[in-house]
Design a protein around this motif. Structure first.
Motif, PDB file in Angstrom:
ATOM      1  N   ASP A  93       0.831  -1.216   0.000  1.00  0.00           N
ATOM      2  CA  ASP A  93       0.000   0.000   0.000  1.00  0.00           C
ATOM      3  C   ASP A  93       0.863   1.262   0.000  1.00  0.00           C
ATOM      4  O   ASP A  93       0.551   2.225  -0.706  1.00  0.00           O
ATOM      5  CB  ASP A  93      -0.937   0.016   1.216  1.00  0.00           C
ATOM      6  N   ASN A  94       1.923   1.256   0.795  1.00  0.00           N
ATOM      7  CA  ASN A  94       2.800   2.439   0.837  1.00  0.00           C
ATOM      8  C   ASN A  94       3.444   2.687  -0.521  1.00  0.00           C
ATOM      9  O   ASN A  94       3.515   3.830  -0.984  1.00  0.00           O
ATOM     10  CB  ASN A  94       3.912   2.251   1.876  1.00  0.00           C
ATOM     11  N   VAL A  96       2.393   1.721  -3.509  1.00  0.00           N
ATOM     12  CA  VAL A  96       1.411   2.133  -4.525  1.00  0.00           C
ATOM     13  C   VAL A  96       0.989   3.595  -4.307  1.00  0.00           C
ATOM     14  O   VAL A  96       0.824   4.348  -5.263  1.00  0.00           O
ATOM     15  CB  VAL A  96       0.216   1.165  -4.500  1.00  0.00           C
ATOM     16  N   GLU A  97       0.831   3.982  -3.060  1.00  0.00           N
ATOM     17  CA  GLU A  97       0.496   5.394  -2.792  1.00  0.00           C
ATOM     18  C   GLU A  97       1.620   6.314  -3.257  1.00  0.00           C
ATOM     19  O   GLU A  97       1.367   7.400  -3.793  1.00  0.00           O
ATOM     20  CB  GLU A  97       0.254   5.601  -1.289  1.00  0.00           C
ATOM     21  N   ILE A  99       3.811   5.679  -5.638  1.00  0.00           N
ATOM     22  CA  ILE A  99       3.840   5.716  -7.115  1.00  0.00           C
ATOM     23  C   ILE A  99       2.821   6.745  -7.606  1.00  0.00           C
ATOM     24  O   ILE A  99       3.090   7.523  -8.522  1.00  0.00           O
ATOM     25  CB  ILE A  99       3.534   4.323  -7.720  1.00  0.00           C
ATOM     26  N   ALA A 100       1.655   6.780  -6.971  1.00  0.00           N
ATOM     27  CA  ALA A 100       0.622   7.755  -7.363  1.00  0.00           C
ATOM     28  C   ALA A 100       1.144   9.182  -7.192  1.00  0.00           C
ATOM     29  O   ALA A 100       0.878  10.054  -8.027  1.00  0.00           O
ATOM     30  CB  ALA A 100      -0.634   7.542  -6.530  1.00  0.00           C
ATOM     31  N   GLU A 101       1.893   9.410  -6.134  1.00  0.00           N
ATOM     32  CA  GLU A 101       2.421  10.764  -5.889  1.00  0.00           C
ATOM     33  C   GLU A 101       3.661  11.068  -6.714  1.00  0.00           C
ATOM     34  O   GLU A 101       3.949  12.215  -7.005  1.00  0.00           O
ATOM     35  CB  GLU A 101       2.771  10.929  -4.405  1.00  0.00           C
ATOM     36  N   SER A 103       6.884   9.877  -5.817  1.00  0.00           N
ATOM     37  CA  SER A 103       8.123   9.571  -5.077  1.00  0.00           C
ATOM     38  C   SER A 103       7.794   9.235  -3.624  1.00  0.00           C
ATOM     39  O   SER A 103       6.662   9.448  -3.178  1.00  0.00           O
ATOM     40  CB  SER A 103       9.086  10.767  -5.112  1.00  0.00           C
ATOM     41  N   GLY A 104       8.814   8.741  -2.907  1.00  0.00           N
ATOM     42  CA  GLY A 104       8.612   8.418  -1.488  1.00  0.00           C
ATOM     43  C   GLY A 104       9.676   7.462  -0.991  1.00  0.00           C
ATOM     44  O   GLY A 104      10.434   6.877  -1.781  1.00  0.00           O
ATOM     45  N   ASP A 105       9.754   7.302   0.323  1.00  0.00           N
ATOM     46  CA  ASP A 105      10.795   6.477   0.941  1.00  0.00           C
ATOM     47  C   ASP A 105      10.677   4.999   0.575  1.00  0.00           C
ATOM     48  O   ASP A 105      11.678   4.313   0.383  1.00  0.00           O
ATOM     49  CB  ASP A 105      10.719   6.610   2.472  1.00  0.00           C
ATOM     50  N   HIS A 106       9.437   4.506   0.525  1.00  0.00           N
ATOM     51  CA  HIS A 106       9.265   3.078   0.208  1.00  0.00           C
ATOM     52  C   HIS A 106       9.692   2.792  -1.236  1.00  0.00           C
ATOM     53  O   HIS A 106      10.346   1.792  -1.516  1.00  0.00           O
ATOM     54  CB  HIS A 106       7.813   2.654   0.420  1.00  0.00           C
ATOM     55  N   ARG A 129       3.927   4.129 -13.220  1.00  0.00           N
ATOM     56  CA  ARG A 129       2.642   4.780 -12.912  1.00  0.00           C
ATOM     57  C   ARG A 129       1.664   4.639 -14.079  1.00  0.00           C
ATOM     58  O   ARG A 129       0.477   4.388 -13.884  1.00  0.00           O
ATOM     59  CB  ARG A 129       2.883   6.261 -12.599  1.00  0.00           C
ATOM     60  N   MET A 132       0.327   1.285 -13.896  1.00  0.00           N
ATOM     61  CA  MET A 132      -0.533   1.113 -12.701  1.00  0.00           C
ATOM     62  C   MET A 132      -1.911   1.740 -12.921  1.00  0.00           C
ATOM     63  O   MET A 132      -2.922   1.245 -12.399  1.00  0.00           O
ATOM     64  CB  MET A 132       0.127   1.730 -11.466  1.00  0.00           C
ATOM     65  N   VAL A 133      -1.956   2.828 -13.684  1.00  0.00           N
ATOM     66  CA  VAL A 133      -3.254   3.450 -13.971  1.00  0.00           C
ATOM     67  C   VAL A 133      -4.151   2.436 -14.671  1.00  0.00           C
ATOM     68  O   VAL A 133      -5.334   2.282 -14.341  1.00  0.00           O
ATOM     69  CB  VAL A 133      -3.077   4.736 -14.832  1.00  0.00           C
ATOM     70  N   ILE A 136      -5.074  -0.457 -12.052  1.00  0.00           N
ATOM     71  CA  ILE A 136      -5.972  -0.108 -10.952  1.00  0.00           C
ATOM     72  C   ILE A 136      -7.381   0.207 -11.443  1.00  0.00           C
ATOM     73  O   ILE A 136      -8.354   0.099 -10.699  1.00  0.00           O
ATOM     74  CB  ILE A 136      -5.368   1.065 -10.139  1.00  0.00           C
TER      75      ILE A 136
ATOM     76  N   LEU B 174      14.442   1.669   4.008  1.00  0.00           N
ATOM     77  CA  LEU B 174      13.646   0.799   4.883  1.00  0.00           C
ATOM     78  C   LEU B 174      14.200  -0.619   4.945  1.00  0.00           C
ATOM     79  O   LEU B 174      13.725  -1.423   5.733  1.00  0.00           O
ATOM     80  CB  LEU B 174      12.198   0.795   4.411  1.00  0.00           C
ATOM     81  N   ARG B 394      -7.156   8.872  -7.234  1.00  0.00           N
ATOM     82  CA  ARG B 394      -5.861   9.555  -7.139  1.00  0.00           C
ATOM     83  C   ARG B 394      -4.996   9.248  -8.348  1.00  0.00           C
ATOM     84  O   ARG B 394      -4.309  10.114  -8.881  1.00  0.00           O
ATOM     85  CB  ARG B 394      -5.150   9.118  -5.843  1.00  0.00           C
ATOM     86  N   GLY B 400       2.027  14.190  -8.011  1.00  0.00           N
ATOM     87  CA  GLY B 400       2.356  15.438  -7.306  1.00  0.00           C
ATOM     88  C   GLY B 400       2.301  15.215  -5.806  1.00  0.00           C
ATOM     89  O   GLY B 400       1.544  14.365  -5.327  1.00  0.00           O
TER      90      GLY B 400
END
Lengths: 169, 628
Positions: A93-94, A96-97, A99-101, A103-106, A129, A132-133, A136, B174, B394, B400
């Motif tokens: 979940d982290n 995939v969220e 990827i939607a944004e 970037s991120g740590d995960h 992404r 994934m569109v 999903i 992580l 989303r 973004g």
């Protein structure tokens, strides 16, 4: 318990070794095995739970032995791919969220396992992404279990046309 | 027969003595050097014997035979040193590299090389140790503190871990290795056995290791606990030494004691290995994670602070609250509508809603549903469906990042100490003037919660309250435990309401008019605690209690409470608690209890005190409290 793990690991290695013959010489993106389906570890390593309920402050078996043993398997069922697959299912979940944004740590941690340089991560994420569109928005996405979703995401990452820039894939 | 036995013993003794003597001779080190090193604190800490230990088998912290070269039954610091040195120099019988004593005990080898001439020992490359420790890339170490968790008594006060960081400049990875110490509790252990065995040393405990994300998932997503990361400033030499020592300790069995020799104590113990550290001692006979976190933050290492960087990592629930309370009224309204009817997500299609606002709402909703998936176990499928619907929406927008301000969280190490001593002067309308003394080992009450605690909540264990009045010394109260759980930041959305509950078990004075009347009490209440303003919370509870029969009132009563918590400023707050009791036996009497308490805290030179005034039925108490 240890005997079971050794047995599972041995089976995993055997399966991985047999997979090598099929995949070792084909290096194009997406041609490698998907650990969820091809490395023979299956339920022992990839469980369909968001997170195994554990009690804090208590030591718990997290399957590291299986992962460690799996790292001994050769080439296409390589340790890094197994670790990446395990990371994807445990943090699905982290990831995939993020990827939607974009970037991120995960996501960055996943790229770390896969050996993707910082310079290509934005491009890889954009490519993932886009796929994934499609995934999903499919009618059956909601009904898939975590293993299936993680396996799909692993395939998307593996099939990305730009992951050739990542050392492990 | 007896003569034979004596002769046999003599032969065994002589042989043992001879072997030790031979080993020293074989090792060719001066006896004085062996004596001096074996008596050193560092060696004894490395092999987990209590300092100055040289007698048989009474203060061994680890009871795994595989941790020692000596037989545990005859273990002394000196014998273990001799056998360790001997083992390093005689490795012919080792089948694999990993069985080599250098690889099993890299910290011992590293340190003993500096004390003895081991130039005749061939260096071995320990592949497993090097792969695990990632020493080629690891550059720093972090202490991780997980805030308290009311879902498990062993975690009420929080938990600590270590994390090996492979690159200080990179973002969070992580997959870094983390090290945990915990009790080995069998599956399906019943709660009573769990608590009892935890207290009396009925479990083994050991260090284990895993990827850091196992803990972030468990704490941040599952148990909804915030994390604090304290990055430590260690030299490469000491870093190697510590990591090597942890490798030696993995899976070695200690006896676990909940109150003192617990997870956080074992972490604290690791840091005491360094020569150049000034680590504040733990004063209390019990060890609480927050105290160790404070000690680590106060420690200096080679003349500079041990902690170089502090980072707050919010749980999914904290992240949700942080986002939700930054939304404007319209955005909150839209969230309420979407939560009420997921089809209403199409309201976000309105052109009037700008892109950044849509991202804020969607990001908050994703956190909300993830939070519900963790807490609302009866509706996991439904919440997952709602979550996926939001996620799909989303994905159909451009990528973004959402711009929310980070929460200004105060690190738990800046909070006051956990233990509390209070001296009160009391006036009782019936009994006259007297003195009250309260002692609380840990942790906080409804007025003195700070960082890492639940504001307006309470968590107490073993609080003893004595009074000397009317020429009698008597117990006013003795709590085995008291927990008050409230939701300070609840949004009022479904399954994120203002639920609150209170539990008390112990001895409690039944009436202010009596003395020596503290009786067994088990009390439970359920209710709501609603933050009506930023600094004002009102609560309503119903429940009841089982008590001793006092003045023939009976053993059971039901009760209702109305409470008000008000903060005047950061240092001054008060609490009002009105209670109505209806006894269910005998004459079924009704009693009303009123309690109003105000507290003012003062902090000077890192000494924490408070003043309190408590007004209740027939009694006034003015007190001075000290935190230590």
């Amino acid at each position: 318990m240890n005997k079971t793990k050794i047995l599972i690991s041995s089976i995993a290695i055997a399966f991985c070794a047999s997979s090598v013959n099929s995949f070792a010489f084909d290096k194009t993106p997406g041609s490698g095995p998907n650990p969820f389906s091809d490395c023979g570890i299956g339920a022992a390593l990839f469980k369909d739970t968001k997170w195994a309920a554990v009690t804090s402050n208590v030591i718990w078996d997290i399957g590291t032995t299986a992962v460690t043993s799996a790292t001994a398997s050769p080439e296409t069922c390589s340790g890094a791919n197994i670790i990446a697959a395990k990371f994807i299912i445990d943090n699905y979940d982290n990831i995939v969220e993020e990827i939607a944004e974009g970037s991120g740590d995960h996501l960055a941690s996943m790229y770390g396992v896969l050996g993707c340089d910082n310079s290509v991560q934005t491009e890889v994420t954009a490519s993932i992404r886009t796929d994934m569109v499609q995934t999903i928005n499919q009618a059956d996405y909601q009904d898939k279990n975590l293993v299936q979703k993680s396996s799909d995401l692993y395939n998307i990452v593996n099939n990305s046309t730009v992951v050739g820039n990542c050392a492990v894939i | 027969m007896q003569l034979k036995t004596i002769l046999l013993c003599l032969i065994i003794y002589c042989c043992t003595f001879e072997v030790s003597a031979q080993k020293i001779r074989v090792l060719s080190y001066p006896t004085e050097l062996i004596d001096s090193i074996s008596a050193s604190e560092k060696w004894q800490k490395l092999i987990k014997l209590s300092p100055n230990f040289d007698s048989e088998n009474s203060n061994i912290n680890i009871h795994s035979q595989r941790f020692y070269f000596s037989e545990m039954s005859e273990l002394t610091a000196k014998k273990e040193l001799i056998k360790t040195l001997y083992a390093f120099q005689n490795t012919d019988h080792q089948n694999t590299t990993e069985e080599n004593p250098q690889c099993r005990f890299p910290a011992r080898y590293y340190w003993l090389k500096k004390q003895f001439d081991l130039s005749n020992v061939k260096e071995v490359e320990c592949h497993d140790f090097l792969a695990w420790s990632k020493l080629s890339s690891t550059q720093s170490l972090s202490l991780i503190f997980a805030t308290g968790y009311l879902g498990n008594p062993a975690s009420y006060y929080g938990h600590t871990l270590l994390k090996l960081n492979s690159d200080q400049n990179k973002k969070l990875n992580l997959l870094e290795t983390s090290v945990n110490f915990g009790a080995k509790v069998p599956k399906n252990e019943d709660p009573i056995s769990y608590m009892l065995k935890g207290v009396v040393g009925g479990y083994d405990g050991s260090f284990s290791h895993s990827s850091y994300y196992y803990h972030t998932q468990n704490y941040l997503e599952n148990e909804l606990r915030d994390l604090w990361e304290y990055q430590l400033n260690l030299s490469q030499d000491d870093y190697y030494f510590l990591v090597a020592h942890i490798w030696e300790l993995i899976e070695q069995d200690y006896i676990y004691y909940f109150f003192d020799e617990n997870c956080v104590y074992r972490m604290y113990e690791l840091f005491s290995l360094f020569d150049d550290i000034d680590l504040p001692p733990i004063k209390a006979p019990w060890v609480i994670p927050q105290e160790v976190v404070s000690a680590i933050n106060s420690a200096t290492y080679k003349g500079v602070p041990l902690v170089s960087k502090v980072k707050y990592i919010p749980s999914r629930q904290s992240s949700f609250y942080n986002k939700y309370w930054q939304l404007n009224t319209n955005e909150k309204l839209l969230i309420a509508k979407i939560v009420e009817n997921p089809e209403q997500i199409n309201l976000l299609n309105a052109e009037a809603i700008v892109f950044q606002a849509k991202l804020k709402i969607l990001s908050t909703l994703l956190d909300y549903y993830q939070y519900l998936i963790s807490v609302d176990k009866d509706n996991v499928k439904l919440n997952k469906q709602s979550y996926t619907r939001v996620l799909t929406y989303r994905y159909n927008l451009a990528p973004g990042k959402v711009k929310f301000k980070d929460k200004l969280a105060i690190s738990p190490h800046l909070a006051r100490p956990s233990s509390y001593l209070q001296l009160g002067f009391m006036h009782n309308e019936k009994l006259g003037n007297g003195v009250a003394i309260k002692f609380r080992p840990a942790y906080y009450d409804q007025l003195d919660a700070e960082s890492g605690h639940i504001r307006n909540g309470a968590l107490k264990m073993g609080e003893l309250d004595l009074e000397y009045i009317n020429n009698k010394l008597a117990i006013r109260g003795l709590s085995i435990f008291e927990v008050i759980s409230v939701s300070n930041q609840a949004t009022g959305l479904p399954h994120d309401g203002y639920d609150a509950w209170r539990l008390y078990l112990g001895l409690q004075k039944q009436d202010n008019k009596c003395t020596n009347c503290a009786d067994f009490t088990f009390k439970a209440n359920k209710g709501l605690s609603i933050p009506i303003l930023e600094n004002t919370t009102v609560g309503g509870y119903i429940g009841g209690a089982f008590v001793e029969n006092y003045l023939d009132r009976g053993r059971v009563y039901i009760s209702s409470n109305l409470t008000l918590n008000q903060s005047i400023n950061n240092d001054w707050n008060f609490l009002v608690d009105l209670e109505a009791r209806k006894y269910l036996e005998n004459e079924q009497v009704t009693k009303y209890k009123v309690k109003a308490e105000t507290r003012y805290r003062v902090n000077f030179n890192h000494e924490y005190i408070d003043f309190r005034l408590i007004l209740s039925n027939d009694e006034t108490v003015l007190s001075l409290g000290y935190y230590w």
